[in-house]
Design an enzyme around this catalytic site. Structure first.
Site, PDB file in Angstrom:
ATOM      1  CB  SER A 140      -8.126   3.890   2.671  1.00 30.03           C
ATOM      2  OG  SER A 140      -7.265   3.261   3.625  1.00 30.03           O
TER       3      SER A 140
ATOM      4  CB  SER B 235      -8.619   1.309   5.771  1.00 32.34           C
ATOM      5  OG  SER B 235      -9.269   2.553   5.834  1.00 32.34           O
TER       6      SER B 235
ATOM      7  CE  LYS C 101      -4.021   1.949   2.475  1.00 34.25           C
ATOM      8  NZ  LYS C 101      -4.909   1.767   3.642  1.00 34.25           N
TER       9      LYS C 101
END
Length: 332
Positions: A218, A242, A143
């Protein structure tokens, strides 16, 4: 190992059963499954009613393989989805090489980027250092709110669109020590502040199962790329949901460990008393293996704690008799 196969041409090599129709019984050693719906349990939890229609032949993958399309004559996207028992063994048995795995993942990443916009950076020149760890030689995604030494780390924000860190986040460094091969930085809601995958500075991240839908966020790019089969796992971060929400939206496993099990050093902060490093995978087993490789006390994160007495992968096979689960009614 990720490849594209034509079902008609390659069924014998990769499938044990391929003449079974909806409603038929599937016979395995000592067991019998009815294709509608009892077979679901042995086919990675996918609801066959969503994929199988009357008079269409289905494909049942050999152990260790997953699938996306099951209609005879279609192109089948085949991926070894549990790397500890599949890809790792292929490497050990010299049935494939790390270079082949990495090249396959990079090819798939570029393909997915055109379709779903899952990445900020694809590392075509990634370096490989192999050891004898289960994670060794296996590609994965990071990420883009994790710091990666010498590699663009933007948090999916124009504010950091040119930021290249001089150090690795501890979680990334730990995976490197275990021989894991990062091949991409995945897009997210800007700085992790969102739950849709719609606010990355590089654009909307689309759901690989249906590009008219969202991935959730997210950790949208991580969920998208794992669901598509680019690699077996990707790193995520979870402050509210997330990791867990995009995993749910994309039909994969999302694991948010106990706060402090994995060091937050090098993770872009959102709400430091809640931010948690974690992983998105295609199986619970893989999630345990990856977190075992990421966790540990870190002098750079005073909220991290010593988990050396915990081995999540080994614990999966322990008896759960007498254990209790609970939830908090007020927030359930």
């Amino acid at each position: 190992m990720i490849d594209m196969y034509n079902v008609n041409q390659d069924a014998n090599k990769y499938f044990d059963y391929y003449k079974i129709k909806k409603g038929d019984n599937l016979y395995q050693i000592g067991k019998s499954y009815n294709v509608n719906p009892a077979l679901i349990a042995i086919l990675n939890g996918l609801n066959l009613n969503d994929y199988i229609y009357p008079n269409e032949t289905i494909m049942v993958p050999k152990q260790g393989y997953s699938y996306y399309i099951t209609k005879a004559g279609d192109t089948l996207n085949l991926v070894a989805n549990t790397f500890n028992t599949s890809v790792s063994n292929l490497l050990k048995n010299n049935e494939t090489t790390v270079e082949e795995l990495v090249n396959d993942s990079l090819k798939k990443a570029h393909e997915l980027q055109e379709k779903c916009n899952a990445f900020v950076t694809i590392m075509d020149d990634t370096k490989v250092e192999v050891n004898d760890n289960l994670l060794s030689g296996i590609p994965y995604g990071i990420k883009d709110n994790y710091s990666t030494k010498g590699i663009l780390s933007t948090g999916s924000s124009n504010t950091l669109k040119d930021y290249v860190p001089f150090f690795d986040a501890t979680a990334v460094a730990n995976l490197k020590k275990n021989g894991a091969v990062g091949i991409a930085k995945t897009a997210l809601d800007e700085f992790g502040m969102g739950g849709t995958g719609l606010t990355a500075h590089t654009g909307i991240i689309k759901n690989p199962w249906d590009t008219t839908r969202i991935c959730g966020g997210s950790s949208a790019g991580s969920a998208c790329s794992v669901a598509y089969g680019v690699y077996p796992y990707a790193l995520g971060s979870d402050t509210g949901d997330s990791i867990r929400k995009p995993a749910g939206y994309c039909g994969i496993v999302g694991y948010k460990p106990t706060y402090g099990m994995i060091s937050r050093f090098g993770l872009f902060p959102f709400a430091s008393s809640l931010d948690t490093c974690g992983v998105l995978t295609r199986s619970v087993e893989d999630a345990a293996i990856v977190v075992d490789g990421m966790k540990g006390i870190d002098e750079n994160d005073q909220t991290s704690w010593n988990s050396s007495n915990i081995n999540l992968y080994n614990d999966l096979s322990k008896d759960v008799k007498g254990k209790k689960l609970f939830y908090i009614k007020e927030i359930a």
